[in-house]
Write a protein that holds these residues in place. Structure first.
Motif, mmCIF file in Angstrom:
data_model
loop_
_atom_site.group_PDB
_atom_site.id
_atom_site.type_symbol
_atom_site.label_atom_id
_atom_site.label_comp_id
_atom_site.label_asym_id
_atom_site.label_seq_id
_atom_site.Cartn_x
_atom_site.Cartn_y
_atom_site.Cartn_z
ATOM 1 N N LEU A 186 14.231 13.601 9.844
ATOM 2 C CA LEU A 186 15.274 13.034 8.975
ATOM 3 C C LEU A 186 15.279 13.732 7.620
ATOM 4 C CD1 LEU A 186 17.419 10.904 8.346
ATOM 5 C CD2 LEU A 186 15.623 9.261 7.897
ATOM 6 N N VAL A 205 10.287 -2.379 -6.546
ATOM 7 C CA VAL A 205 11.135 -2.021 -7.690
ATOM 8 C C VAL A 205 12.596 -2.405 -7.391
ATOM 9 C CG1 VAL A 205 11.962 -0.114 -9.143
ATOM 10 C CG2 VAL A 205 9.600 -0.123 -8.353
ATOM 11 N N ILE A 217 11.363 6.346 8.052
ATOM 12 C CA ILE A 217 10.430 7.444 8.364
ATOM 13 C C ILE A 217 9.028 6.906 8.626
ATOM 14 C CG2 ILE A 217 9.214 9.408 7.303
ATOM 15 C CD1 ILE A 217 11.759 10.541 6.507
ATOM 16 N N GLU A 218 8.597 5.932 7.809
ATOM 17 C CA GLU A 218 7.261 5.349 8.025
ATOM 18 C C GLU A 218 7.156 4.729 9.415
ATOM 19 O OE1 GLU A 218 5.859 2.671 5.049
ATOM 20 O OE2 GLU A 218 5.558 4.262 3.581
ATOM 21 N N VAL A 227 11.574 11.758 -1.574
ATOM 22 C CA VAL A 227 10.619 10.697 -1.195
ATOM 23 C C VAL A 227 10.366 10.683 0.314
ATOM 24 C CG1 VAL A 227 10.757 9.167 -3.205
ATOM 25 C CG2 VAL A 227 12.414 8.888 -1.380
ATOM 26 N N THR A 228 11.402 11.002 1.119
ATOM 27 C CA THR A 228 11.154 11.072 2.565
ATOM 28 C C THR A 228 10.202 12.228 2.885
ATOM 29 O OG1 THR A 228 13.117 12.434 2.915
ATOM 30 C CG2 THR A 228 13.381 10.082 3.268
ATOM 31 N N THR A 240 12.846 5.797 3.461
ATOM 32 C CA THR A 240 11.383 5.946 3.519
ATOM 33 C C THR A 240 10.798 4.970 4.552
ATOM 34 O OG1 THR A 240 11.063 4.380 1.730
ATOM 35 C CG2 THR A 240 11.076 6.707 1.116
ATOM 36 N N TRP A 294 6.253 -0.025 -2.481
ATOM 37 C CA TRP A 294 6.388 -0.008 -3.937
ATOM 38 C C TRP A 294 7.838 0.214 -4.353
ATOM 39 C CZ3 TRP A 294 3.331 -2.160 -7.177
ATOM 40 C CH2 TRP A 294 1.997 -2.350 -6.829
ATOM 41 N N LEU A 295 8.511 1.120 -3.630
ATOM 42 C CA LEU A 295 9.933 1.336 -3.918
ATOM 43 C C LEU A 295 10.712 0.047 -3.654
ATOM 44 C CD1 LEU A 295 10.749 4.879 -2.427
ATOM 45 C CD2 LEU A 295 10.089 4.278 -4.747
ATOM 46 N N ILE A 332 6.642 11.225 2.025
ATOM 47 C CA ILE A 332 6.081 10.311 3.028
ATOM 48 C C ILE A 332 5.727 11.060 4.316
ATOM 49 C CG2 ILE A 332 6.726 8.426 4.604
ATOM 50 C CD1 ILE A 332 7.655 6.882 2.336
ATOM 51 N N TYR A 351 0.837 -1.202 0.000
ATOM 52 C CA TYR A 351 0.000 0.000 0.000
ATOM 53 C C TYR A 351 0.877 1.259 0.000
ATOM 54 C CZ TYR A 351 -3.250 3.598 1.519
ATOM 55 O OH TYR A 351 -3.978 4.749 1.604
ATOM 56 N N SER A 352 1.900 1.260 0.873
ATOM 57 C CA SER A 352 2.693 2.493 1.034
ATOM 58 C C SER A 352 3.733 2.670 -0.076
ATOM 59 C CB SER A 352 3.403 2.461 2.383
ATOM 60 O OG SER A 352 4.412 1.493 2.351
ATOM 61 N N LEU A 353 4.235 3.909 -0.163
ATOM 62 C CA LEU A 353 5.275 4.231 -1.146
ATOM 63 C C LEU A 353 6.519 3.390 -0.895
ATOM 64 C CD1 LEU A 353 6.433 5.965 -3.430
ATOM 65 C CD2 LEU A 353 6.873 7.773 -1.791
ATOM 66 N N HIS A 354 6.850 3.190 0.399
ATOM 67 C CA HIS A 354 8.010 2.374 0.759
ATOM 68 C C HIS A 354 7.915 0.979 0.162
ATOM 69 C CE1 HIS A 354 11.047 0.349 3.184
ATOM 70 N NE2 HIS A 354 10.134 -0.505 3.597
ATOM 71 N N HIS A 385 -3.011 9.536 -1.581
ATOM 72 C CA HIS A 385 -1.976 8.515 -1.374
ATOM 73 C C HIS A 385 -1.444 8.013 -2.711
ATOM 74 C CE1 HIS A 385 0.039 4.922 0.020
ATOM 75 N NE2 HIS A 385 -0.694 4.235 -0.837
ATOM 76 N N VAL A 398 12.098 7.930 -8.552
ATOM 77 C CA VAL A 398 13.140 6.896 -8.604
ATOM 78 C C VAL A 398 13.371 6.399 -10.032
ATOM 79 C CG1 VAL A 398 12.821 6.167 -6.203
ATOM 80 C CG2 VAL A 398 11.673 4.926 -7.999
ATOM 81 N N GLU A 434 2.576 12.963 3.672
ATOM 82 C CA GLU A 434 1.437 12.057 3.537
ATOM 83 C C GLU A 434 0.974 11.538 4.902
ATOM 84 O OE1 GLU A 434 2.011 8.255 2.149
ATOM 85 O OE2 GLU A 434 -0.123 7.980 1.770
ATOM 86 N N ARG A 435 1.947 11.188 5.754
ATOM 87 C CA ARG A 435 1.601 10.699 7.095
ATOM 88 C C ARG A 435 0.946 11.799 7.935
ATOM 89 N NH1 ARG A 435 2.823 4.963 7.977
ATOM 90 N NH2 ARG A 435 2.707 4.606 5.751
ATOM 91 N N SER A 442 2.335 8.548 -4.096
ATOM 92 C CA SER A 442 3.098 7.345 -4.445
ATOM 93 C C SER A 442 3.593 7.433 -5.886
ATOM 94 C CB SER A 442 2.250 6.087 -4.288
ATOM 95 O OG SER A 442 1.884 5.927 -2.946
ATOM 96 N N LEU A 496 7.433 7.206 -7.101
ATOM 97 C CA LEU A 496 7.898 6.217 -8.075
ATOM 98 C C LEU A 496 8.511 6.894 -9.297
ATOM 99 C CD1 LEU A 496 5.177 3.426 -7.982
ATOM 100 C CD2 LEU A 496 7.593 3.153 -7.511
#
Lengths: 267, 267
Positions: free
Chosen positions: B144, A151, A208-209, B204-205, A205, A147-148, B208, A142-145, B229, B240, B211-212, B233, B237
């Motif tokens: 961070l 990849v 941080i999450e 990306v950090t 990421t 998906w990264l 996130i 679900y999260s960006l982390h 979200h 990267v 978003e949080r 995301s 993506l």
């Protein structure tokens, strides 16, 4: 990784003809200092980031477990991923810089060995988070982390398989596969470096999450939260410093080839 | 950036003697296709990520403002940082790959120009978040993301100043500064690439963290949160993928130099 082959290859020549000499580019005091500095600094940081992550997980996140305690099972994820994608992969990339006096086929084999050891770490790291999410009924991918991370894992596997076949299996027919291997060197090297940075971006990421998630925990005191914040920030900063040092270490010089390097061995 | 100087430099020679020829490495159909693909894909992604961030900020974060509305002032931060650190810097790095038929000094000037335009974007982006945090009484340099941003800005400035003096000012004494400039090329190129990836990791950090933060907003509907979200995301993506393409695009070939490249001009 480093460009030693700067002239034309004498195709079909004998093995002894396959090198170039250039005494101008011999090691001087400056390059020795830089070499030592990179060896010491990168070793400290690559091992240090793993120890720091271990310390964080053991003392602030409740240690490890497997399936019986999902929250503790999750804790294996940062450790195994940092070990596989950063520490082992980092050393694997730096091998090209560090082993300057070792025969090139051994350097290749050590490079492959480090990446091969990273694979079970990554697989277990992935399984631990997958199992833990399922047990806690959390949504996967679900999260960006995540998906990264997907990849990063895909690129890692692709690089490993292509690298294994191109630079090791293809050696069985050394002369015929020369041009193919030669063309693949810069592609494999640049995508490898991109993958390493991608792993670092994914790790920060993830940190941080996790930090934002624990910040909501009412059981943690403000002091503990602050200490944990500093630890996770230190992990994140160490990761990017590692990225900078590795990128700097594996840069290619503009100078001509160094002395007596076997051309075909280098690719 | 790309290694064209692969032989020894004829010091003190005439200008016409300062090039090397190698018709073997002329452009073929494959390299044209790759070139076109990189030009098209990188342009779409570098402009696309900026448009996507603009779309996110305009339609989901309430648009822009300066000091009178701190929350909207903050929104300038992601736009300006993505514009400066990713879009402009990305094009600036790719210039070395894209401008293959342009005189090298012009390529250098365009490279510097893009980075020079990025500086006010970055400065304003930094000011907007600083002002907004102060107005909202938030702590600066705590997360961070902010520390990574600090390292990224410092490295960017260092690279700009060193690059400007080494590759432009030192040209006033072309022959005497040759060895210094030659030694600096791979360092500047590798640290530049590391800085670009660092900017991506920082972005990306930041995404996130934002978003949080917005996920805790009770005014937002679940549906809107889900759409936001997906948008954030997608931005992450895209960032990267840009990093991977740029790293791949500026890789250096293993092949000998291409035709008629002026050696001293290249550094």
């Amino acid at each position: 990784m480093r460009d030693r082959h700067l002239g034309k290859m004498p195709r079909g020549g004998t093995t002894t003809a396959r090198y170039e000499e250039d005494p101008d580019n011999a090691w001087n005091c400056c390059s020795w200092c830089e070499y030592l500095l990179i060896v010491i600094l990168s070793t400290i940081l690559l091992v240090g980031v793993l120890i720091l992550t271990l310390f964080w997980v053991m003392f602030y996140r409740g240690g490890f477990a497997w399936t019986e305690r999902p929250l503790q099972q999750f804790n294996l994820h940062p450790i195994l991923m940092v070990a596989g994608f950063v520490t082992l992969s980092g050393f694997s990339i730096l091998i090209y810089r560090l082993c300057r006096c070792v025969k090139h086929i051994y350097v290749k084999l050590i490079h492959m060995f480090f990446h091969a050891v990273a694979i079970p770490c990554i697989a277990l790291g992935f399984l631990s988070v997958f199992d833990s999410h399922n047990a806690l009924q959390k949504v996967n991918f679900y999260s960006l982390h995540s998906w990264l991370g997907f990849v990063t894992m895909g690129m890692f596997l692709l690089q490993f398989v292509i690298g294994f076949f191109t630079f090791l299996v293809m050696l069985c027919c050394e002369n015929k596969t020369y041009s193919c291997r030669s063309a693949m060197v810069p592609i494999h090297a640049s995508l490898g470096l991109a993958n390493f940075w991608l792993a670092i971006a994914t790790s920060v990421t993830g940190i941080i999450e996790k930090e934002r998630e624990t910040a909501k925990d009412p059981n943690l005191s403000a002091e503990n939260q602050l200490i944990e914040h500093y630890i996770t920030s230190a992990i994140g900063l160490t990761l990017v410093v590692i990225g900078i040092i590795v990128t700097f270490a594996v840069r290619r010089t503009n100078a001509p080839a160094s002395a007596k390097v076997y051309v075909t061995e280098r690719i």
